[in-house]
Enzyme design. Sequence first.
Site, PDB file in Angstrom:
ATOM      1  N   HIS A 205       4.787  23.127 -12.119  1.00 49.40           N
ATOM      2  CA  HIS A 205       5.672  23.484 -13.225  1.00 49.40           C
ATOM      3  C   HIS A 205       5.741  22.334 -14.229  1.00 49.40           C
ATOM      4  CE1 HIS A 205       9.639  24.456 -15.152  1.00 49.40           C
ATOM      5  NE2 HIS A 205       9.146  25.682 -15.058  1.00 49.40           N
ATOM      6  N   SER A 408       2.661  35.714  -1.822  1.00 42.18           N
ATOM      7  CA  SER A 408       3.256  35.771  -3.150  1.00 42.18           C
ATOM      8  C   SER A 408       3.627  37.192  -3.565  1.00 42.18           C
ATOM      9  CB  SER A 408       2.261  35.188  -4.161  1.00 42.18           C
ATOM     10  OG  SER A 408       2.741  35.312  -5.476  1.00 42.18           O
TER      11      SER A 408
END
Length: 487
Positions: A205, A408
């Site tokens: 991120h 995921s």
Amino acid sequence: MVGSGVEVNATMSSNGSLAIGKSVERLRVADGESFDPTAVVAEPVPPVVDSNGGDAEKRREIVLGKNVHTTCLEVTEPDADDESTGDKEAYMASVLARYRKTLVERTKYHLGYPYNLDFDYGALGQLQHFSINNLGDPFIESNYGVHSRQFEVGVLDWFARLWEIEKNDYWGYITNCGTEGNLHGILVGREVFPDGILYASKESHYSVFKAARMYRMECVKVATLITGEIDCTDFKRQLLPNKDKPAIINVNIGTTVKGAVDDLDLVIQTLEECGYSHDRFYIHCDGALFGLMMPFVKKAPKVSFKKPIGSVSVSGHKFVGCPMPCGVQITRLQHINALSSNVEYLASRDATIMGSRNGHAPIFLWYTLNRKGYKGFQKEVQKCLRNAHYLKDRLRDAGISAMLNELSSTVVFERPRDEEFVRRWQLACEGNMAHVVVMPSVTIEKLDFFLNEIIQGRSIWYKDGKIQPPCLAADIGSNNCSCALHK
């Protein structure tokens, strides 16, 4: 008398798109005009620009400091007789009514960002009249008495159990967002190892690299596998020349774009193979989204303080579902003394990033954790993974490149050619990739609606055969690519 009008300072560019100048669009009130609270106002968007000389590469232009691509509700002074006429109150009520309608409409088409919009906190409305502030250390009361520390510590204890650390061994707090959790975790690592080098995969991120800039840390970007998880072969190659300096590592429990989970055990093994003892490295686990989902996925690797990690952070407004951004940061108590300081003004100690902290957020988290519990979250995780597989399979059946990592609920697929389609569905994009993050609020019906629209759109975008869908082999692997070359 109040009414409405829209004044836009804009010009048409040479390609026919609307170019907004330095002044923003302002929603104004004008005499004699009626205000329609049922209207949904579409925000102006930045113009499309040709980034690489090719029509297929057109992207929205972002120019900081020059264009504000949003509406502006001007703040005006009340008239002298507003108290008696009530015109101002009526106007503001109508603005809020129209805004609520816009929120309802935009929520229908929310797919690209990891927020669970399925929540109901009506029972907490009675607390909105109080200024609740949890300033200072959650475990030390300050002189400010309107706080929710009892709720905050209850939430922290819940997460401590989840990540297997004893009450007396951890310290943490409710943050204002996931980024603050990363900033704090990396700061703790830097304070423990002032000369340490920060290692993070290139798909981490952006807040991780923001932390490196803020703290003036040496930062090494590590390559990733096609799945998006850290490449430990490259990690080893980067570690060996720097063995004389401690290592501070950011481990992703779900990357931003592909939802990839770094192999924590392999990261630790790589450090050990390079000669790093446990007292010469610090691992921060960025679990913004999947940090709360992973414990409920069968056969998923564990994120646990029984392993040599230093901190874990998650977002509270993502999988949990909270109306305001917030998060949870947990670290080892032994590390906090290097960071904390006495604050006489508060009659407390402080080791947090922010000063004042939202005291309502811990109550919202406490409320939903109590309502759902471990079993409730397990059901929601299973639903998300099931629906994500459904979306991926339907996309592939339609001849659309798509990938879904094993642990995921983030489905990566080819970026739609139409930028208005991207904006309508609020898709997060990077290069030729877009993704949908399947949250508990995303139903099969919503996915079918989206699928029908993208399939119909592709039949228009590529109908004459002159333009082909992009190749995503380099992004998601040739086995997941359905371009003309790889299908």
